[in-house]
Motif scaffolding. Structure first.
Motif: not given
Length: 288
Positions: A279-287
């Protein structure tokens, strides 16, 4: 208890207001706290169950931990005991239910030592302050009010770093998690966060939603591991299959936890950690 104990046999007078005793019938050890009760008895004395000076009575179970408090309690200031009672009352009003009995020893010892340090000009530095404020907001609020009471009563300025340490005592009282374990977990959380940043070469702002979510998950996961609390994770197979990178990192973190804390990390916890990492990595990638 009246059927088990007829009276208490005094084992040791710890201070003016603290006495270690033994139940006359069941042989169990107790701590009695009460204004001036240490004045009235000798090492071989007796305290009746209905003695009006008894303010607090609780079992003494951990002799090693008791030894840590003993020196500080020998000369405990009655005003410290009074302010402790007020603070414990505030905790109880916000968290109804039985508190951990050790708060009656740990908190006055901590307050007395804090006052000594401040009056001696010693600095109080809390490396976990921001994390503590974010993880335990309700407990921090109670600790902040406690600090105001201590400041007013003893004419000392309680720094916010000390409020963070008081927060640990509040949380320990309502959760039965030892203060020492809270400090150990805080150190471990910071180390794990650093490893995650280094392994993935990522950054996330201190205090950001990503940082707070991961920090809180790590903290409560570590507490469950240390307490041996089993948690069910029905998605273990799915997580190991779909989040291979995150699971591999979770395994590395699990080995660090195992080596540092000398505990086994259940597969369920590793998979929950992998899920949060995903979840953390996905959020960082989106931002980006």
């Amino acid at each position: 208890m009246s059927q088990e104990i007829e009276h208490f046999l005094v084992q040791r007078v710890i201070g003016n207001n603290v006495v270690m005793v033994q139940g006359s019938r069941n042989g169990k050890e107790y701590v009695i706290i009460g204004k001036g009760i240490g004045f009235a008895v000798k090492d071989t004395g007796v305290i009746e169950m209905d003695d009006r000076r008894i303010e607090k009575l609780f079992r003494l179970e951990d002799r090693e931990e008791w030894g840590q408090y003993q020196i500080l309690l020998e000369d405990i200031d009655h005003k410290v005991m009074k302010i402790t009672d007020e603070i414990i009352g505030d905790i109880t009003s916000q968290f109804p239910g039985k508190l951990n009995d050790k708060i009656y020893l740990a908190l006055p010892s901590h307050i007395q030592f804090t006052i000594y340090r401040l009056r001696s000009g010693m600095d109080i530095i809390n490396p976990f302050l921001q994390e503590t404020k974010m993880t335990f907001p309700k407990e921090f609020e109670i600790a902040f009010k406690a600090a105001e009471k201590i400041s007013a009563e003893f004419n000392v300025q309680i720094p916010e770093d000390e409020v963070g340490f008081l927060t640990y005592h509040v949380y320990s009282a309502v959760s039965n998690v030892p203060v020492g374990q809270l400090v150990k977990v805080s150190n471990m959380v910071n180390e794990l966060l650093g490893l995650i940043r280094a392994e993935q070469k990522i950054t996330f702002e201190h205090g950001s939603m990503n940082h707070v979510r991961l920090m809180i998950h790590l903290r409560f996961s570590l507490e469950r591991i240390l307490q041996g609390s089993l948690i069910d994770n029905p998605f273990v197979k799915h997580i190991k299959k779909e989040y291979k990178t995150e699971y591999k990192l979770a395994q590395k973190l699990g080995k660090v936890i195992q080596n540092r804390l000398e505990v086994q990390v259940p597969e369920e916890e590793l998979c929950f950690l992998a899920m949060h990492l995903h979840r953390l990595f996905q959020t960082i990638e989106k931002n980006k």
